[in-house]
Motif scaffolding. Structure first.
Motif, short mmCIF file in Angstrom:
data_model
loop_
_atom_site.label_atom_id
_atom_site.label_comp_id
_atom_site.label_asym_id
_atom_site.label_seq_id
_atom_site.Cartn_x
_atom_site.Cartn_y
_atom_site.Cartn_z
N PRO A 129 1.62 31.58 45.46
CA PRO A 129 1.44 30.97 45.23
C PRO A 129 -0.63 30.09 45.46
CG PRO A 129 3.18 30.82 46.05
CD PRO A 129 2.62 31.99 46.30
N SER A 130 -0.90 29.43 44.95
CA SER A 130 -2.23 29.05 45.56
C SER A 130 -2.67 27.71 44.84
CB SER A 130 -3.56 29.50 44.22
OG SER A 130 -4.61 28.74 44.27
N GLY A 131 -2.82 27.06 46.76
CA GLY A 131 -3.06 25.63 46.77
C GLY A 131 -4.32 24.28 45.89
N ASN A 132 -4.96 25.81 45.06
CA ASN A 132 -5.37 25.06 44.38
C ASN A 132 -5.26 24.82 42.49
OD1 ASN A 132 -7.79 23.43 42.57
ND2 ASN A 132 -9.21 25.73 42.81
N PRO A 133 -4.26 23.51 42.14
CA PRO A 133 -4.13 23.93 40.93
C PRO A 133 -4.98 24.37 39.21
CG PRO A 133 -4.38 21.86 41.45
CD PRO A 133 -4.46 22.47 42.61
N ASN A 134 -6.60 23.99 39.64
CA ASN A 134 -7.29 24.15 38.92
C ASN A 134 -7.41 25.27 38.36
OD1 ASN A 134 -6.95 21.70 37.37
ND2 ASN A 134 -7.85 20.92 39.39
N GLU A 135 -7.85 26.48 39.58
CA GLU A 135 -8.00 27.83 40.09
C GLU A 135 -7.75 28.33 39.10
OE1 GLU A 135 -8.34 31.46 43.16
OE2 GLU A 135 -6.92 29.98 42.83
N PRO A 136 -8.46 29.02 38.25
CA PRO A 136 -8.81 29.99 36.85
C PRO A 136 -7.66 31.09 37.10
CG PRO A 136 -11.37 28.57 36.88
CD PRO A 136 -10.06 28.63 38.47
N SER B 42 -3.33 35.05 27.25
CA SER B 42 -2.96 33.29 28.48
C SER B 42 -4.24 33.63 30.11
CB SER B 42 -2.06 34.76 28.79
OG SER B 42 -0.34 35.12 27.95
N MET B 43 -5.02 32.33 30.01
CA MET B 43 -6.38 32.45 30.41
C MET B 43 -5.76 30.96 30.80
SD MET B 43 -9.60 33.20 30.08
CE MET B 43 -9.55 34.63 30.10
N GLN B 44 -5.62 30.60 32.32
CA GLN B 44 -5.53 29.29 32.39
C GLN B 44 -6.75 28.91 33.23
OE1 GLN B 44 -2.03 29.26 35.16
NE2 GLN B 44 -0.78 29.58 33.58
N LEU B 45 -7.39 28.39 32.50
CA LEU B 45 -9.30 27.51 32.13
C LEU B 45 -9.13 26.34 32.84
CD1 LEU B 45 -10.59 29.90 30.39
CD2 LEU B 45 -10.51 30.28 32.38
N PRO B 46 -9.76 25.18 34.07
CA PRO B 46 -9.59 24.14 33.93
C PRO B 46 -11.01 23.61 32.06
CG PRO B 46 -11.26 25.19 35.00
CD PRO B 46 -10.35 25.93 34.90
N ILE B 47 -10.56 22.71 31.99
CA ILE B 47 -10.86 21.91 30.61
C ILE B 47 -11.43 20.51 31.04
CG2 ILE B 47 -10.14 23.92 29.00
CD1 ILE B 47 -8.07 21.41 27.99
N LEU B 48 -11.64 20.07 29.88
CA LEU B 48 -12.45 18.50 29.77
C LEU B 48 -11.73 18.54 28.38
CD1 LEU B 48 -15.00 16.64 31.05
CD2 LEU B 48 -14.66 16.64 28.78
N GLY C 278 -10.14 14.06 16.52
CA GLY C 278 -11.50 15.41 16.64
C GLY C 278 -12.22 14.78 17.91
N ILE C 279 -11.85 15.67 18.86
CA ILE C 279 -12.22 15.18 20.55
C ILE C 279 -13.16 15.87 20.99
CG2 ILE C 279 -10.23 15.02 20.63
CD1 ILE C 279 -9.58 18.17 21.16
N MET C 280 -13.63 16.04 21.68
CA MET C 280 -14.98 17.15 22.62
C MET C 280 -14.49 17.35 23.60
SD MET C 280 -17.66 16.20 20.22
CE MET C 280 -18.61 16.87 21.29
N VAL C 281 -14.17 19.03 23.42
CA VAL C 281 -13.92 19.86 24.75
C VAL C 281 -15.22 20.10 25.23
CG1 VAL C 281 -11.43 20.15 23.26
CG2 VAL C 281 -13.21 21.34 23.26
N ALA C 282 -14.59 21.50 26.67
CA ALA C 282 -15.41 22.07 27.63
C ALA C 282 -14.89 22.95 28.28
CB ALA C 282 -16.30 21.41 28.77
N CYS C 283 -14.50 24.00 27.96
CA CYS C 283 -13.46 24.66 28.48
C CYS C 283 -14.14 26.55 28.01
CB CYS C 283 -12.72 25.32 27.19
SG CYS C 283 -11.39 26.86 27.66
N PRO C 284 -14.71 26.91 30.03
CA PRO C 284 -13.96 25.98 31.00
C PRO C 284 -14.88 26.04 30.93
CG PRO C 284 -14.41 27.77 31.20
CD PRO C 284 -14.93 27.88 30.25
N TYR C 285 -14.45 24.53 32.46
CA TYR C 285 -14.93 22.81 32.64
C TYR C 285 -15.05 23.72 34.03
CZ TYR C 285 -15.47 18.45 35.09
OH TYR C 285 -16.53 17.27 35.87
N ASN C 286 -16.34 23.00 34.65
CA ASN C 286 -17.19 23.30 36.12
C ASN C 286 -17.29 21.75 36.43
OD1 ASN C 286 -17.89 23.68 38.48
ND2 ASN C 286 -19.20 25.39 37.60
N SER C 287 -17.10 21.35 37.64
CA SER C 287 -17.68 19.85 37.73
C SER C 287 -18.78 20.07 38.13
CB SER C 287 -16.54 19.07 38.65
OG SER C 287 -15.64 20.23 39.50
N ALA C 288 -18.84 21.26 39.03
CA ALA C 288 -19.97 21.21 39.46
C ALA C 288 -21.25 21.68 38.52
CB ALA C 288 -19.93 23.15 41.05
N GLU C 289 -21.81 21.71 37.59
CA GLU C 289 -21.70 21.41 36.76
C GLU C 289 -22.70 21.19 35.51
OE1 GLU C 289 -22.28 26.13 35.83
OE2 GLU C 289 -22.52 27.34 37.62
#
Length: 275
Positions: free
Chosen positions: A105-112, A193-199, A233-244
């Motif tokens: 188990p990871s402490g970061n739920p958004n870890e890819p 199957s890939m779990q990535l942070p998305i916006l 219609g939506i706009m998306v970023a996949c993967p999303y990185n808040s640092a960039e």
């Protein structure tokens, strides 16, 4: 249920099952079923007959022929002409029912993370990956990662046997509805199957950060409590990185499924222009 079980990574995979047990009248039954979502210790299964909360059943994984005793936790969706959905939990936590290695188990739920396979011993494993490694997977398709079975670093790629299971049931029909049903389209848009942070940003100013359940070249699926209509219609970023600074691309909601018993919904998103 222990904290470890609650934190266990889940995968949206369709695995064919054989479920055997005894009903309330004492009659034995054996039926085909399938997983909808699975994790290290259990699954959400679709089955044509009602089960009893607390009932013990025996489940056989029809792909790898592993079997184990499970207990029925309870229903998670009302019965329909296709049956019902039930949560089940394996009674022996040491049994690897799905033939997939899960990370701690990871402490970061958004870890890819991504479902990968060692190209040397063919062991499938849900691996933690960085966003740089995601880029490498999308281009060269191979990562050099440690393999617990081989005991050394080996080449890893997408888990080939699990590729077909990553597509939700009804995927072909859904693609046909949005004009992508040709065989060449289906091959090009194979889901992994890939779990990535998305916006996800809607056209009314709403923004949310979520996590994909699976991805393809043509789009992705994600879980959200927000309300998006099919065709929106939506706009998306996949993967999303808040640092960039991430590039957002136009997309459209093409599938929506309520997660019974919660406020969540699983959405299928198709890119409006291929990246």
């Amino acid at each position: 249920m222990t904290a470890e079980k609650r934190r266990s990574d889940r995968l949206m995979l369709t695995v064919p099952l054989i479920v055997a047990g005894r009903d309330a009248q004492g009659r034995d039954f054996e039926l085909d079923a399938r997983t909808v979502i699975l994790n290290r210790h259990g699954a959400l299964i679709q089955i044509s007959r009602p089960l009893l909360t607390g009932q013990r059943i025996r489940i056989v994984n029809a792909l790898c022929h592993r079997e184990a005793e499970f207990t029925v936790v309870g229903p998670v969706a009302p019965r329909s002409e296709k049956g019902g959905q039930w949560g089940v939990e394996c009674l022996n936590s040491k049994v690897n029912m799905w033939g997939i290695q899960f990370p701690p188990p990871s402490g970061n739920p958004n870890e890819p993370s991504a479902l990968l396979e060692c190209r040397k011993c063919h062991t499938p494993e849900l691996k933690r990956v960085s966003l740089i490694e995601v880029e490498v997977l999308e281009t060269s398709g191979i990562l050099n990662k440690p393999c617990g079975t081989c005991g050394v670093n080996t080449p890893w790629g997408y888990a080939e046997e699990q590729l077909a299971m990553s597509a939700p049931p009804g995927e072909t029909k859904m693609l046909a509805e949005v004009g992508m049903a040709r065989p060449s389209d289906l091959r090009r848009h194979t889901r992994v199957s890939m779990q990535l942070p998305i916006l996800v940003r809607d056209y009314y100013g709403g923004v949310e950060i979520s996590k994909s359940e699976n991805v393809s070249k043509g789009g992705f699926c994600f879980l959200s409590e927000k309300n998006y209509h099919i065709g929106a219609g939506i706009m998306v970023a996949c993967p999303y990185n808040s640092a960039e600074e991430c590039i957002e691309v136009p997309a459209r909601v093409v599938r929506r499924k309520e997660v019974t018993g919660t406020h969540g919904k699983i959405y299928g998103v198709r890119y409006e222009q291929h990246r």
